[in-house]
Write an enzyme that holds these catalytic residues in place. Structure first.
Site, PDB file in Angstrom:
ATOM      1  N   HIS A   1      47.048  47.582  37.434  1.00  0.00           N
ATOM      2  CA  HIS A   1      46.385  48.800  36.952  1.00  0.00           C
ATOM      3  C   HIS A   1      45.956  49.725  38.083  1.00  0.00           C
ATOM      4  O   HIS A   1      45.111  50.596  37.899  1.00  0.00           O
ATOM      5  CB  HIS A   1      45.226  48.445  36.023  1.00  0.00           C
ATOM      6  CG  HIS A   1      45.714  48.178  34.639  1.00  0.00           C
ATOM      7  ND1 HIS A   1      46.620  47.179  34.364  1.00  0.00           N
ATOM      8  CD2 HIS A   1      45.485  48.803  33.468  1.00  0.00           C
ATOM      9  CE1 HIS A   1      46.896  47.203  33.073  1.00  0.00           C
ATOM     10  NE2 HIS A   1      46.220  48.182  32.498  1.00  0.00           N
TER      11      HIS A   1
ATOM     12  N   GLU B   1      25.773  55.881  31.060  1.00  0.00           N
ATOM     13  CA  GLU B   1      26.924  56.626  31.592  1.00  0.00           C
ATOM     14  C   GLU B   1      26.809  58.070  31.113  1.00  0.00           C
ATOM     15  O   GLU B   1      25.763  58.496  30.610  1.00  0.00           O
ATOM     16  CB  GLU B   1      28.265  56.002  31.147  1.00  0.00           C
ATOM     17  CG  GLU B   1      28.624  54.723  31.884  1.00  0.00           C
ATOM     18  CD  GLU B   1      30.128  54.423  31.892  1.00  0.00           C
ATOM     19  OE1 GLU B   1      30.928  55.275  31.454  1.00  0.00           O
ATOM     20  OE2 GLU B   1      30.488  53.308  32.346  1.00  0.00           O
TER      21      GLU B   1
ATOM     22  N   ASP C   1      34.624  49.601  32.524  1.00  0.00           N
ATOM     23  CA  ASP C   1      34.715  50.176  31.169  1.00  0.00           C
ATOM     24  C   ASP C   1      35.857  49.552  30.370  1.00  0.00           C
ATOM     25  O   ASP C   1      35.867  49.607  29.145  1.00  0.00           O
ATOM     26  CB  ASP C   1      34.983  51.685  31.246  1.00  0.00           C
ATOM     27  CG  ASP C   1      33.786  52.438  31.781  1.00  0.00           C
ATOM     28  OD1 ASP C   1      32.695  51.851  31.831  1.00  0.00           O
ATOM     29  OD2 ASP C   1      33.959  53.609  32.156  1.00  0.00           O
TER      30      ASP C   1
HETATM   31  P1  FAD Z   1      45.828  45.514  40.677  1.00  0.00           P
HETATM   32  O1  FAD Z   1      45.983  46.943  40.397  1.00  0.00           O
HETATM   33  O2  FAD Z   1      46.965  44.645  40.353  1.00  0.00           O
HETATM   34  O3  FAD Z   1      45.383  45.300  42.201  1.00  0.00           O
HETATM   35  C1  FAD Z   1      44.473  46.165  42.836  1.00  0.00           C
HETATM   36  C2  FAD Z   1      44.393  45.871  44.331  1.00  0.00           C
HETATM   37  O4  FAD Z   1      43.778  44.615  44.503  1.00  0.00           O
HETATM   38  C3  FAD Z   1      45.753  45.774  45.017  1.00  0.00           C
HETATM   39  O5  FAD Z   1      45.633  46.172  46.343  1.00  0.00           O
HETATM   40  C4  FAD Z   1      46.059  44.298  44.941  1.00  0.00           C
HETATM   41  O6  FAD Z   1      46.940  43.890  45.973  1.00  0.00           O
HETATM   42  C5  FAD Z   1      44.679  43.699  45.102  1.00  0.00           C
HETATM   43  N1  FAD Z   1      44.529  42.446  44.380  1.00  0.00           N
HETATM   44  C6  FAD Z   1      44.876  42.169  43.103  1.00  0.00           C
HETATM   45  N2  FAD Z   1      44.541  40.910  42.805  1.00  0.00           N
HETATM   46  C7  FAD Z   1      43.990  40.386  43.915  1.00  0.00           C
HETATM   47  C8  FAD Z   1      43.457  39.125  44.254  1.00  0.00           C
HETATM   48  N3  FAD Z   1      43.417  38.127  43.374  1.00  0.00           N
HETATM   49  N4  FAD Z   1      42.973  38.937  45.500  1.00  0.00           N
HETATM   50  C9  FAD Z   1      42.986  39.930  46.415  1.00  0.00           C
HETATM   51  N5  FAD Z   1      43.498  41.144  46.164  1.00  0.00           N
HETATM   52  C10 FAD Z   1      43.983  41.369  44.921  1.00  0.00           C
HETATM   53  N6  FAD Z   1      37.442  50.302  37.761  1.00  0.00           N
HETATM   54  C11 FAD Z   1      36.105  50.260  37.767  1.00  0.00           C
HETATM   55  O7  FAD Z   1      35.500  49.894  38.766  1.00  0.00           O
HETATM   56  N7  FAD Z   1      35.403  50.630  36.659  1.00  0.00           N
HETATM   57  C12 FAD Z   1      35.996  50.987  35.497  1.00  0.00           C
HETATM   58  O8  FAD Z   1      35.324  51.277  34.526  1.00  0.00           O
HETATM   59  C13 FAD Z   1      37.403  51.021  35.463  1.00  0.00           C
HETATM   60  N8  FAD Z   1      38.059  51.368  34.329  1.00  0.00           N
HETATM   61  C14 FAD Z   1      39.415  51.370  34.324  1.00  0.00           C
HETATM   62  C15 FAD Z   1      40.075  51.711  33.134  1.00  0.00           C
HETATM   63  C16 FAD Z   1      41.456  51.698  33.086  1.00  0.00           C
HETATM   64  C17 FAD Z   1      42.140  52.056  31.802  1.00  0.00           C
HETATM   65  C18 FAD Z   1      42.188  51.368  34.251  1.00  0.00           C
HETATM   66  C19 FAD Z   1      43.681  51.381  34.225  1.00  0.00           C
HETATM   67  C20 FAD Z   1      41.555  51.059  35.435  1.00  0.00           C
HETATM   68  C21 FAD Z   1      40.160  51.044  35.483  1.00  0.00           C
HETATM   69  N9  FAD Z   1      39.463  50.722  36.640  1.00  0.00           N
HETATM   70  C22 FAD Z   1      38.103  50.679  36.645  1.00  0.00           C
HETATM   71  C23 FAD Z   1      40.171  50.536  37.908  1.00  0.00           C
HETATM   72  C24 FAD Z   1      40.456  49.098  38.217  1.00  0.00           C
HETATM   73  O9  FAD Z   1      39.294  48.478  38.742  1.00  0.00           O
HETATM   74  C25 FAD Z   1      41.570  49.061  39.249  1.00  0.00           C
HETATM   75  O10 FAD Z   1      42.720  49.550  38.610  1.00  0.00           O
HETATM   76  C26 FAD Z   1      41.844  47.718  39.835  1.00  0.00           C
HETATM   77  O11 FAD Z   1      42.965  47.902  40.646  1.00  0.00           O
HETATM   78  C27 FAD Z   1      42.022  46.571  38.881  1.00  0.00           C
HETATM   79  O12 FAD Z   1      43.267  46.481  38.344  1.00  0.00           O
HETATM   80  P2  FAD Z   1      44.152  45.117  38.381  1.00  0.00           P
HETATM   81  O13 FAD Z   1      43.343  43.918  38.070  1.00  0.00           O
HETATM   82  O14 FAD Z   1      45.318  45.411  37.538  1.00  0.00           O
HETATM   83  O15 FAD Z   1      44.522  44.998  39.930  1.00  0.00           O
END
Ligand code: FAD
Length: 525
Positions: free
Chosen positions: A100, A274, A163
């Site tokens: 994400h 918020e 969120d």
């Molecule tokens: P990824 O996108 O897959 O990874 C994000 C980063 O972390 C990359 O650099 C990856 O290499 C690294 N990573 C992933 N897993 C690990 C691991 N296990 N160890 C070390 N590094 C790792 N964020 C907020 O803070 N508040 C919100 O309210 C919020 N709402 C959101 C709503 C939506 C609809 C979306 C799409 C995103 C939202 N986000 C929010 C953002 C979210 O925190 C980031 O997108 C974050 O990247 C988490 O997504 P993911 O778990 O898919 O991680």
């Protein structure tokens, strides 16, 4: 042909395709093959396209392979393997949570992507009501929504959220994890007790405040630079059954922020605070995050007209159990009486705790059904010091941004005291700062105001304005392409960040999609 010949030909065919691929990987990266690794899980070399996509849907970098680990040692073996090859290979490793990210942060161009969701382990809940120290031990690839469901079976839940809950623990802890509870409990990185991490040398390390504390703090908000989080201990609290969910409107930005700041500063307050901005929109409370809200006074509410004004919606939630309904109603009334919103615009909803926390998923389902989820999302998230929020609002709302029809703009304050300075995340230094999030969605191939190009220009204008007006803004979920920009983002924390990189991932193998360091050379990018 008899069976023996057919089988021999098939084996030859399989072997030759394996040899071709091994040679390709060997020659392009000057390394022994990944095929030699003994794993509990497996690599996928063919179907890797999904690892070159993310929610932002703008950056697409193909990896050479995707690892589906079944154990922590699979991840350690991969990283150790790349570490042993040394700086001569360009091979990198990116953990992918739920993908994400917005700008390729979980991708690895010609590297290996580790699909963290394959690592799932049972969620282990430890209950301790008396000592107020209940926790969940979870895999780094676990989705927050699953932790919610499992912990609710014990009457518990994590304290701090995002969120949207269909994000992984490792993904949000690598950033911060901010939502309307953060003013009270701090971001998610302030609510973790222990981590298990695989460093950039392939070592498996347990870390906490007391054990390997530098790695622990470094990894929290560390953008995946110092290790892959394979396990996390998340603090839990008693979960409420219900949520009183409230929205009120303001046309005066000063009154809006004054009330937000008041609510996050007092003791007996809401559980969630918020807000969002409404510019040039009709259907006021029906945006992508909406549930059904009832006006407290339907007659007055029906007479309310926005008259094209920019409006600010304060969004509040109070948690409660049904046996305390009367007390909570009194508390809510008392709190609301201290606020100066437009009286006819009080809207209330009552939902279960799960429905409240998982609210964005409802919108996701709607958008998916209209094929409007997997489209470009040129989001920007900013952390703005309290002292500059009015300058920012004057310059941006209604001027640079003239409509909110392409996606919501969130705006809410948090208390700096709930953030730990020792972690890697950087924020403005003031006691209170605001998260302002422009969550736009671009209509593919449109060249109008709902198109990607228009939104990217708008984003640039917002960032340029912050720079020119010297607002001391920090990007959340930051994205930069030059190391000077990263250096300026981290400011006085840069030296520490580089030092941690040289300790835990000296070859810069991890999280290349953040584009902070270059493989084999952590200094100039
Ligand atoms: P990824 O996108 O897959 O990874 C994000 C980063 O972390 C990359 O650099 C990856 O290499 C690294 N990573 C992933 N897993 C690990 C691991 N296990 N160890 C070390 N590094 C790792 N964020 C907020 O803070 N508040 C919100 O309210 C919020 N709402 C959101 C709503 C939506 C609809 C979306 C799409 C995103 C939202 N986000 C929010 C953002 C979210 O925190 C980031 O997108 C974050 O990247 C988490 O997504 P993911 O778990 O898919 O991680």
């Amino acid at each position: 042909m008899n069976n023996f010949i057919i089988e021999s030909l098939m084996i030859l065919f399989v072997m030759s395709s394996v040899t071709v691929r091994v040679n390709l990987i060997c020659s392009s990266n000057n390394m022994p093959s990944l095929y030699t690794l003994q794993l509990d899980g497996h690599f996928n070399f063919d179907h890797v396209e999904h690892a070159a996509r993310d929610f932002g849907n703008r950056y697409h970098f193909l990896p050479v392979a995707v690892l589906h680990p079944e154990s922590v040692s699979d991840i350690a073996a991969l990283i150790k393997h790349v570490w042993d090859i040394g700086p001569r290979s360009e091979l990198t490793v990116a953990a992918r949570g739920h993908g994400h990210s917005l700008q390729g942060q979980s991708q690895a161009h010609r590297g290996v992507v580790v699909n963290m969701e394959s690592l799932k382990r049972p969620i282990d809940i430890h209950v301790n009501f008396t000592g107020n120290f209940s926790y969940a031990d979870v895999s780094g690839g676990e989705l927050w929504i699953n932790i919610l469901h499992e912990s609710l079976n014990y009457g518990l839940a994590p304290k701090s959220w995002t969120d949207y809950l269909h994000l992984t623990v490792g993904g949000t802890l690598s950033n911060a994890g901010i939502s309307g509870q953060a003013f009270r409990h701090g971001p998610q990185i302030s609510n973790v007790h222990q981590l298990q991490v695989v460093t950039g040398k392939g070592e498996i390390v347990t870390c906490s405040e007391k054990q390997n504390h530098d790695l622990f703090h470094g990894v929290l908000g560390g953008l995946g630079q110092f290790g892959i989080i394979t396990r996390a201990r998340i603090l839990l609290e008693a979960a409420p059954a219900r949520v009183k969910w409230i929205r009120v409107l303001y046309s005066d930005f000063t009154a809006f922020t004054r009330d937000q700041e008041h609510l996050i500063s007092i003791q007996n307050t809401f559980n969630y605070v918020e807000g969002f901005v409404i510019i040039n929109r009709t259907g006021l409370l029906n945006n992508w995050r909406s549930y059904s809200f009832s006006p407290k006074d339907p007659v007055q509410a029906s007479q309310f007209k926005s008259d094209g004004r920019t409006l600010y919606c304060l969004e509040l939630a109070k948690y409660f159990n049904l046996d305390k309904t009367d007390i909570i109603n009194q508390e809510v009334d008392k709190l609301l009486s201290q606020l100066s919103y437009i009286p006819s615009t009080l809207f209330v909803s009552q939902v279960t705790y799960t429905d409240f926390l998982d609210r964005v998923h409802v919108s996701e389902m709607k958008l998916r059904s209209k094929h409007l989820w997997d489209i470009p999302h040129p989001w920007i998230n900013l952390l703005i010091p309290k002292s500059k929020i009015h300058t920012f609002a004057r310059g941006v709302f209604g001027n640079i941004v003239t409509a909110t029809s392409n996606g919501p703009i969130l705006i809410y304050p948090v208390n700096r005291s709930k953030w730990d300075n020792r972690t890697s995340v950087v924020t403005p230094e003031e006691h209170i700062f605001y998260l302002v999030a422009f969550l736009t969605s671009a209509v593919p191939s449109s060249t109008g105001t709902d198109g990607l190009e228009h939104m990217l220009i708008q984003n640039k204008r917002i960032l340029d304005f912050c720079e020119t007006a010297n607002l001391g803004v920090k990007q959340y979920l930051p994205h930069y392409t030059k190391q000077e920009e990263w250096q300026s983002h981290f400011g006085s924390h840069w030296e520490k960040f580089v030092q941690r990189k040289s300790t835990y991932d000296p070859l810069a193998i991890l999280a290349p999609g953040q584009r902070i360091f270059q493989k084999g050379n952590i200094y100039p990018c």
